[in-house]
Design an enzyme around this catalytic site. Sequence first.
Site, PDB file in Angstrom:
ATOM      1  N   ASP A 192      35.866  43.905  43.918  1.00  0.00           N
ATOM      2  CA  ASP A 192      37.209  44.503  43.879  1.00  0.00           C
ATOM      3  C   ASP A 192      37.421  45.209  42.534  1.00  0.00           C
ATOM      4  OD1 ASP A 192      37.192  42.006  42.542  1.00  0.00           O
ATOM      5  OD2 ASP A 192      39.337  41.664  42.906  1.00  0.00           O
ATOM      6  N   HIS A 243      33.595  37.125  33.683  1.00  0.00           N
ATOM      7  CA  HIS A 243      33.676  36.478  34.994  1.00  0.00           C
ATOM      8  C   HIS A 243      32.571  37.002  35.927  1.00  0.00           C
ATOM      9  CE1 HIS A 243      37.410  34.565  33.937  1.00  0.00           C
ATOM     10  NE2 HIS A 243      38.045  35.703  33.777  1.00  0.00           N
TER      11      HIS A 243
HETATM   12  C1  BDR Z   1      38.270  36.948  38.967  1.00  0.00           C
HETATM   13  O1  BDR Z   1      39.507  37.545  39.378  1.00  0.00           O
HETATM   14  C2  BDR Z   1      39.461  38.939  39.196  1.00  0.00           C
HETATM   15  O2  BDR Z   1      40.602  39.347  38.538  1.00  0.00           O
HETATM   16  C3  BDR Z   1      38.250  39.225  38.359  1.00  0.00           C
HETATM   17  O3  BDR Z   1      37.678  40.480  38.691  1.00  0.00           O
HETATM   18  C4  BDR Z   1      37.324  38.092  38.672  1.00  0.00           C
HETATM   19  O4  BDR Z   1      36.559  38.370  39.824  1.00  0.00           O
HETATM   20  C5  BDR Z   1      38.531  36.028  37.797  1.00  0.00           C
HETATM   21  O5  BDR Z   1      39.395  34.999  38.176  1.00  0.00           O
HETATM   22 CA    CA Z   2      36.392  40.667  40.690  1.00  0.00          CA
END
Ligand code: BDR
Ligand code: CA
Length: 318
Positions: free
Chosen positions: A10, A244
Amino acid sequence: MTQKIIFDTDPGIDDAMALLFIQASPALDLLAITTIFGNADIETTTRNALYLKQRFGLTAPVFKGTDKPLSRPRNPSPTFVHGENGLGDVELTGLVPAQPEAKPAYQAIIDIARQHPGEVTLVAVGPLTNLALALKADPEVAALLKGVVIMGGAFGVAGKPGNVTPVAEANIWNDPEAADLVFTAPWALTAVSLDVTTQVVMSPAYMDALEASAGPAGAFLNAISKPYAAFYGSRDGVSGCCVHDAAAVAFVIAPSLFEVRRGSVRVVTEGITLGQTCQKAEGELFGPSAWDDQPIQAVTVAVDEAGLLKLYAETMRA
Ligand code: BDR
Ligand code: CA
């Protein structure tokens, strides 16, 4: 030998960091990018995937995913984290309008898994709705994939137990029903969770060095990381960006950088703890519970931060 992957994403600032890491890695063969709502709506995340593909010369096709969770309304986009355009509101220069492939993302996942049985790892770093739709449409997909690595969840081992509520991580909270289906499907899944992703931080100095060493991709990532780092600084007192989504990619390339704990995982789908991920570790003894007779999955509980940052920088430099 390279590993075949599908990247479900995303984009998203940290998604872009992960996608360009995949592109740079000689260990990975990216077969497809499948998009999902999350950091922005599906039109925006798909546009961003197509933009990154054009600008950085990716060859993998882009398949558009679903625009909403399985059975609840979509949460508002976190524009205060990823900007209105999902990429930190950095200007997307030279954008040539392009269309995704005609096939929906969940069908692309099924078809690619069937074309390469036992060979493809699905790396999912957004809400898990496309994966759940693939399982519903063709349950055999679980046995056809080599494995699934997600960025998602939090297990209270280290770091933060939640980033959108005190107990929920964003990707799981954005579609808890899909996440529960995905965790309880009979495939080999690893969740790269907040327990480790909040332990790996790219400082401003690290990002400057990336800009100096990793060409146009490094410069782009440094630019989009600035509002992201500002958010983490103001909310969590972190000096830099939590890594992340790129941590999930790092798990595929170098699993020895992580420690995992095995056990069945369920997701809370109602109440004030909506989106919480809970694991019953293998060997723990309780009375009968909703964790019984569920597949054993791995969740990350520790990470070699220096090793992961080195792997990322060296891969991007190459
Ligand atoms: C996850 O949430 C999204 O905002 C980031 O891209 C990542 O995949 C972190 O909690
Ligand atoms: Ca993400």
